[in-house]
Design an enzyme around this catalytic site. Structure first.
Site, PDB file in Angstrom:
ATOM      1  N   SER A   2       4.986   3.012   1.482  1.00  0.00           N
ATOM      2  CA  SER A   2       6.105   2.892   2.406  1.00  0.00           C
ATOM      3  C   SER A   2       6.567   4.287   2.769  1.00  0.00           C
ATOM      4  CB  SER A   2       7.244   2.075   1.797  1.00  0.00           C
ATOM      5  OG  SER A   2       7.545   2.583   0.530  1.00  0.00           O
ATOM      6  N   THR A  54       9.258   6.265   6.052  1.00  0.00           N
ATOM      7  CA  THR A  54      10.589   6.357   6.644  1.00  0.00           C
ATOM      8  C   THR A  54      11.149   4.985   7.039  1.00  0.00           C
ATOM      9  OG1 THR A  54       9.428   8.157   7.756  1.00  0.00           O
ATOM     10  CG2 THR A  54      11.807   8.016   8.106  1.00  0.00           C
ATOM     11  N   THR A 100       7.093  -0.667   5.512  1.00  0.00           N
ATOM     12  CA  THR A 100       6.345  -0.948   4.297  1.00  0.00           C
ATOM     13  C   THR A 100       4.980  -1.444   4.759  1.00  0.00           C
ATOM     14  OG1 THR A 100       8.389  -1.599   3.236  1.00  0.00           O
ATOM     15  CG2 THR A 100       6.368  -2.212   2.105  1.00  0.00           C
ATOM     16  N   LYS A 115       1.542  -2.810   8.842  1.00  0.00           N
ATOM     17  CA  LYS A 115       2.762  -2.000   8.729  1.00  0.00           C
ATOM     18  C   LYS A 115       3.927  -2.859   9.215  1.00  0.00           C
ATOM     19  CE  LYS A 115       4.495   2.505  10.323  1.00  0.00           C
ATOM     20  NZ  LYS A 115       4.075   3.858  10.718  1.00  0.00           N
ATOM     21  N   LEU A 140       0.817  -1.221   0.000  1.00  0.00           N
ATOM     22  CA  LEU A 140       0.000   0.000   0.000  1.00  0.00           C
ATOM     23  C   LEU A 140       0.847   1.266   0.000  1.00  0.00           C
ATOM     24  CD1 LEU A 140      -2.624  -1.082   2.677  1.00  0.00           C
ATOM     25  CD2 LEU A 140      -3.025  -0.827   0.229  1.00  0.00           C
ATOM     26  N   ASP A 168       4.589  14.844  12.868  1.00  0.00           N
ATOM     27  CA  ASP A 168       4.923  14.516  11.470  1.00  0.00           C
ATOM     28  C   ASP A 168       3.664  14.650  10.603  1.00  0.00           C
ATOM     29  OD1 ASP A 168       6.538  13.819   9.339  1.00  0.00           O
ATOM     30  OD2 ASP A 168       6.521  11.666   9.776  1.00  0.00           O
TER      31      ASP A 168
HETATM   32  P1  ADP Z   1       6.217   5.352   7.768  1.00  0.00           P
HETATM   33  O1  ADP Z   1       6.289   5.426   9.254  1.00  0.00           O
HETATM   34  O2  ADP Z   1       7.269   4.474   7.208  1.00  0.00           O
HETATM   35  O3  ADP Z   1       6.164   6.711   7.115  1.00  0.00           O
HETATM   36  P2  ADP Z   1       3.333   5.103   7.357  1.00  0.00           P
HETATM   37  O4  ADP Z   1       2.569   4.625   8.538  1.00  0.00           O
HETATM   38  O5  ADP Z   1       3.277   6.576   7.092  1.00  0.00           O
HETATM   39  O6  ADP Z   1       4.844   4.592   7.437  1.00  0.00           O
HETATM   40  O7  ADP Z   1       2.818   4.332   6.059  1.00  0.00           O
HETATM   41  C1  ADP Z   1       3.428   4.547   4.774  1.00  0.00           C
HETATM   42  C2  ADP Z   1       2.367   4.680   3.689  1.00  0.00           C
HETATM   43  O8  ADP Z   1       1.583   3.472   3.623  1.00  0.00           O
HETATM   44  C3  ADP Z   1       1.343   5.806   3.920  1.00  0.00           C
HETATM   45  O9  ADP Z   1       1.822   7.053   3.419  1.00  0.00           O
HETATM   46  C4  ADP Z   1       0.128   5.283   3.168  1.00  0.00           C
HETATM   47  O10 ADP Z   1       0.228   5.581   1.776  1.00  0.00           O
HETATM   48  C5  ADP Z   1       0.211   3.751   3.349  1.00  0.00           C
HETATM   49  N1  ADP Z   1      -0.596   3.310   4.507  1.00  0.00           N
HETATM   50  C6  ADP Z   1      -0.203   3.335   5.790  1.00  0.00           C
HETATM   51  N2  ADP Z   1      -1.148   2.868   6.623  1.00  0.00           N
HETATM   52  C7  ADP Z   1      -2.208   2.542   5.843  1.00  0.00           C
HETATM   53  C8  ADP Z   1      -3.541   2.016   6.120  1.00  0.00           C
HETATM   54  N3  ADP Z   1      -3.930   1.754   7.374  1.00  0.00           N
HETATM   55  N4  ADP Z   1      -4.372   1.816   5.077  1.00  0.00           N
HETATM   56  C9  ADP Z   1      -3.972   2.120   3.820  1.00  0.00           C
HETATM   57  N5  ADP Z   1      -2.733   2.604   3.489  1.00  0.00           N
HETATM   58  C10 ADP Z   1      -1.848   2.819   4.480  1.00  0.00           C
HETATM   59 MG    MG Z   2       4.644   8.137   7.048  1.00  0.00          MG
END
Ligand code: ADP
Ligand code: MG
Length: 366
Positions: A22, A24, A27, A44, A20, A137
């Site tokens: 990724s 920092t 994934t 995640k 979906l 953030d």
């Molecule tokens: P990081 O901490 O690595 O930045 P995130 O939690 O922001 O990770 O998730 C990275 C990306 O994954 C998000 O920008 C979004 O596009 C997708 N994503 C994260 N959580 C979800 C979710 N619950 N449902 C759908 N997509 C998600």
């Molecule tokens: Mg993020």
């Protein structure tokens, strides 16, 4: 991911499918529970080997904060697991993707839609603020949408979030340069108000999306999706340019176009105030006429307007009284206030029968 080479990792009880997104550290995959419910979730995955001491702490804080809270506009953490390679956060699946992609595909986000999103974000921030939690953030990539048909915004990625009471000050740089408040970069001393600056940057980008869909050149510091639509106030082609803009004392100027309402411009200007002591306060933000959480279309306003009718009834009773006393201006103002509680409820309610019932009530208000 670690341990499985290409493709999603394996996790007991789930079938992991498409990626979906990724960010920092992580994934995120779409997944199905193997149980008969076949519940769809987002998982995640954080590779243990990618973690250092600071990021382990961040991940633990993310889990600790998310598992303790439940809010309609904050992504729900359902469970977490780990194996020898990864840590897994099992979360509510948001089928609408993130806000940055939503803006990218829509190209134009009318002020009305931006306002609904901003109200939903503000209600999540109000909930966090009451619990002394700062997100740290805030950016479109960390704001998810429940679905594309009827999108509800869900704040996600609490990887940098912190417990911060009003007088707490922090010194560590956190977040993404484009959305970082000037005091974080310049003074390395900041408090919860940095989140309000980031809200301003997000809103500015959204507003700008209507103005300038395609910038003449892609900018180095912009994520490609937003570069196509709107530019955050400090959009830059290099980190030194970005730093120069953050460190400058210049007031952030809002472009004259597109035509945004005066309230929207006022809010932007007050959020994007470099000096945190002059920036809009959390309370004033939640009550600002463009945000107006009190009358936000939500389950709560429905409850206020329909189930607990006391507020409307009280307002209408007062209005009738003023009317009878011949004080027409006061009566009119009270009638309008009563209506303020019905109109958002009408907007939110999807069930046709209930919509009709509310409409009937609105019509009955003289
Ligand atoms: P990081 O901490 O690595 O930045 P995130 O939690 O922001 O990770 O998730 C990275 C990306 O994954 C998000 O920008 C979004 O596009 C997708 N994503 C994260 N959580 C979800 C979710 N619950 N449902 C759908 N997509 C998600
Ligand atoms: Mg993020």
């Amino acid at each position: 991911m670690a341990g499985s080479g290409w493709g999603p990792p394996r996790l007991d009880g789930f079938i992991l499918t498409e990626r979906l997104g990724s960010g920092t550290y992580a994934t995120v995959y779409k997944a199905y529970a193997k149980k008969d419910t076949r519940e769809v979730v987002a998982i995640k995955c954080v590779a243990k080997k990618s973690l250092n001491k600071a990021s382990v702490e961040n991940l633990l804080t993310e889990i600790e904060i998310l598992k303790g809270i439940r809010h309609p506009h904050i992504v729900q953490l359902k469970d977490f697991q780990w194996d020898s390679d990864n840590i897994y956060l099992i979360m509510e699946f948001c089928a609408g993707g993130d806000l940055s992609r939503f803006i990218h595909t829509r190209r134009i986000l009318p002020e009305k839609v931006a306002r609904v999103f901003m109200q939903q974000l503000a209600s999540a921030l109000q909930f966090l603020h009451e619990r002394n939690i700062s997100h740290l953030d805030l950016k479109p990539q960390n704001i998810l949408l429940s679905s594309l048909e009827k999108p509800h915004l869900k704040l996600a990625d609490f990887g940098f979030a912190q417990h911060m009471s009003p007088r707490d000050e922090k010194h560590v740089l956190r977040g993404s340069p484009l959305y970082m408040a000037p005091e974080m970069v310049c003074q390395r001393q900041y408090d919860a108000r940095v989140d309000l600056w980031s809200v301003g940057v997000i809103l500015y980008g959204v507003g700008q999306a209507q103005l300038d869909p395609i910038p003449s050149q892609p900018a180095l510091c912009l994520p490609s999706t937003e570069a196509l639509f709107g530019q955050p106030p400090f959009a830059s082609r290099s980190f030194s340019e970005l730093e120069e803009k953050i460190r400058s004392n210049r007031v952030i100027e809002l472009p004259l176009r597109p035509q945004l309402s005066q309230d929207c411009r006022d809010l932007l200007q007050r959020l994007l105030e470099r000096d945190p002591s002059r920036r809009i306060s959390f309370q004033d933000f939640f009550a600002h006429p463009w945000v107006d959480l009190e009358h936000m279309p939500s389950g709560e306003s429905l409850a206020r307007a329909v189930s607990s009718q006391w507020r409307r009834t009280a307002l209408v009773v007062q209005a009738v009284k003023k009317d009878q006393e011949g004080d027409t201006p006061a009566a009119l103002s009270l009638y309008c206030k009563a209506l303020d509680y019905f109109v958002p409820a009408l907007h939110y309610e999807v069930d046709a029968q209930r919509k009709k019932a509310i409409k009937a009530k609105v019509i009955r208000v003289p």
